[in-house]
Design an enzyme around this catalytic site. Structure first.
Site, PDB file in Angstrom:
ATOM      1  N   SER A  56       0.838  -1.201   0.000  1.00 39.15           N
ATOM      2  CA  SER A  56       0.000   0.000   0.000  1.00 39.15           C
ATOM      3  C   SER A  56       0.871   1.250   0.000  1.00 39.15           C
ATOM      4  O   SER A  56       2.062   1.214   0.281  1.00 39.15           O
ATOM      5  CB  SER A  56      -0.997  -0.031   1.164  1.00 39.15           C
ATOM      6  OG  SER A  56      -0.356  -0.183   2.394  1.00 39.15           O
ATOM      7  N   CYS A  57       0.224   2.327  -0.320  1.00 45.17           N
ATOM      8  CA  CYS A  57       0.815   3.645  -0.467  1.00 45.17           C
ATOM      9  C   CYS A  57       1.590   4.041   0.791  1.00 45.17           C
ATOM     10  O   CYS A  57       1.061   3.847   1.871  1.00 45.17           O
ATOM     11  CB  CYS A  57      -0.359   4.610  -0.666  1.00 45.17           C
ATOM     12  SG  CYS A  57       0.030   6.116  -1.437  1.00 45.17           S
ATOM     13  N   PRO A  58       2.769   4.592   0.770  1.00 48.28           N
ATOM     14  CA  PRO A  58       3.599   4.952  -0.382  1.00 48.28           C
ATOM     15  C   PRO A  58       4.729   3.952  -0.606  1.00 48.28           C
ATOM     16  O   PRO A  58       5.740   4.298  -1.180  1.00 48.28           O
ATOM     17  CB  PRO A  58       4.187   6.287   0.085  1.00 48.28           C
ATOM     18  CG  PRO A  58       4.433   6.067   1.555  1.00 48.28           C
ATOM     19  CD  PRO A  58       3.371   5.089   2.027  1.00 48.28           C
TER      20      PRO A  58
END
Lengths: 357, 67
Positions: free
Chosen positions: B10-12
């Site tokens: 997942s981000c980042p």
């Protein structure tokens, strides 16, 4: 010019969110609460009877619209990919802690920006706390923090969250006797269902497309010197500020009222406004996005984010059942203890998920 | 070849994995599984003066970063 074009969607999304929130206030939502993910999830928890704080019970159609708008846009853009299984319990607890912090401050990061645009000086302390929390979060990321890989999941896993929201929509429209509707307080202040739902759908769709994220903007600016998402954040502020000045000039509900005391659904305890948002900022970075972004992802097939949202809903119910949420009079002692425990817990989760741990 | 499999993160994280891998030089191939990291990794590389190309590979995306 090409660079600016790349930023256009997120700026546009910010402007739309800002305008929608000013309009929703003029149509009946509480002041400086056109949109608030934390407040509205809390209202929904109350609406279905998970807590009995009589002034904050209403199944907010804005939330339903956000999830369904994101789903429709993700499906249309062939981006509805179902993924899940990345540290679900950790994400639930992080969502829970983010809500504890948000209900200390009385708002999610989105409402923090909306409060700033309404002239609420207390939100400045919130912003400082939010930035500190995000900074601490980036330290964990730099140390190798990861909630591990998600895996592809069957379609139905990603459709359950939108289905829950369809169910909620049916409930709020049918209004059966076992559903709670506040008759006074913030929960009783609401824009018409259709307007709220449409605003949610539009914002959900455009936020999905643009990846608008309050925490991501500050995080990327700090870690990567990438100001892309931050432009959306600033656009919300500008739209709300200008919108409030116009609405105020027209004598409608809302408007720009600078000051600290007597702000709508807010308190003036600066330290705890700050600490509450430290918890929100840190928890959001570890989750990979702010509450708004978690909600949008939960509509786009990301069941890890759905679990985080459920953590927020349960957290909100817990906060109101056990007197942790602040009121306009200020924070409660129990709420302060909860924020401290939350900070310790979230730091432990951060440390426990870094590669070097 | 220098390669990063950022699918499922997942981000980042995909961007941070890319950033770290670029220390070992280019060309770098980054695999991601949805549009958000695709955009983020491309933006990161372009902002830092790299050439970027990408293509769809089944359900995933393969991003190639060169100097």
């Amino acid at each position: 010019m090409t660079k600016f074009k790349g930023h256009l969607p997120v700026i546009l999304a910010g402007l739309v969110v800002g305008i929608a929130s000013v309009v929703l206030v003029a149509l009946g939502n509480p002041v400086n609460m056109g949109f608030c993910i934390a407040c509205f999830l809390r209202d929904i928890a109350g609406g279905v009877g998970m807590h009995r704080a009589a002034i904050v019970q209403y199944i907010r159609p804005e939330i339903i619209g956000l999830v369904l708008g994101a789903m429709i846009m993700a499906l249309a853009g062939k981006e509805f990919k179902v993924r899940g299984g990345s540290s679900p319990m950790t994400r639930f607890v992080l969502g829970f802690c983010v809500m504890v912090g948000a209900l200390m401050f009385l708002g999610c990061p989105l409402r923090m920006v909306i409060r700033l645009g309404g002239g609420d000086g207390n939100a400045i302390l919130g912003l400082v706390g939010f930035i500190i929390g995000i900074f601490v979060g980036t330290l964990f990321l730099k140390a190798g923090f990861s909630l591990k890989k998600s895996q592809p999941q069957p379609k139905i896993e990603g459709l359950l969250m939108p289905a829950v929201n369809v169910g909620l929509l049916i409930l709020v429209i049918a209004a059966p006797a076992f559903i709670f509707f506040s008759v006074e307080g913030p929960g009783s202040m609401r824009a018409p269902i259709a307007a709220a739902l449409i605003a949610g759908l539009v914002v959900g769709a455009i936020a999905q497309r643009s990846r608008l994220c309050m925490a991501g903007g500050i995080r990327d600016a700090m870690m990567l010197k990438d100001f892309h998402l931050l432009m959306g954040f600033v656009a919300i502020f500008v739209a709300v500020l200008v919108g409030n000045l116009i609405v105020g000039g027209m004598g409608l509900k809302g408007g720009f009222n600078p000051g600290f005391a007597g702000q709508a659904v807010a308190h003036t305890d600066g330290l705890w406004n700050l600490l509450g948002m430290v918890l929100v900022g840190l928890g959001s970075v570890l989750l990979g996005g702010c509450p708004l972004r978690q909600l949008i992802l939960s509509g786009s097939g990301n069941s890890d984010s759905s679990v985080a949202v459920l953590g927020m809903v349960v957290g909100a119910a817990f906060c109101h059942n056990f007197g942790l949420a602040s009121s306009t009079d200020g924070p409660s002692f129990a709420g302060k203890v909860a924020v401290i425990i939350g900070l310790v817990l979230v730091c432990a989760i951060g440390a426990g998920n870094t590669k070097k741990a | 070849m220098n390669q990063v499999d950022a699918r499922g993160y997942s981000c980042p994280e995909p961007v941070l994995m890319t950033k770290n891998a670029l220390k070992n030089g280019t060309p770098l191939v980054v695999l991601v599984d949805n549009e958000t990291p695709l955009q983020n990794v491309r933006r990161f590389a372009a902002n830092n003066g790299y050439q970027v190309s990408w293509k769809e590979v089944g359900e995933d995306y393969e991003i190639t970063i060169t100097k």
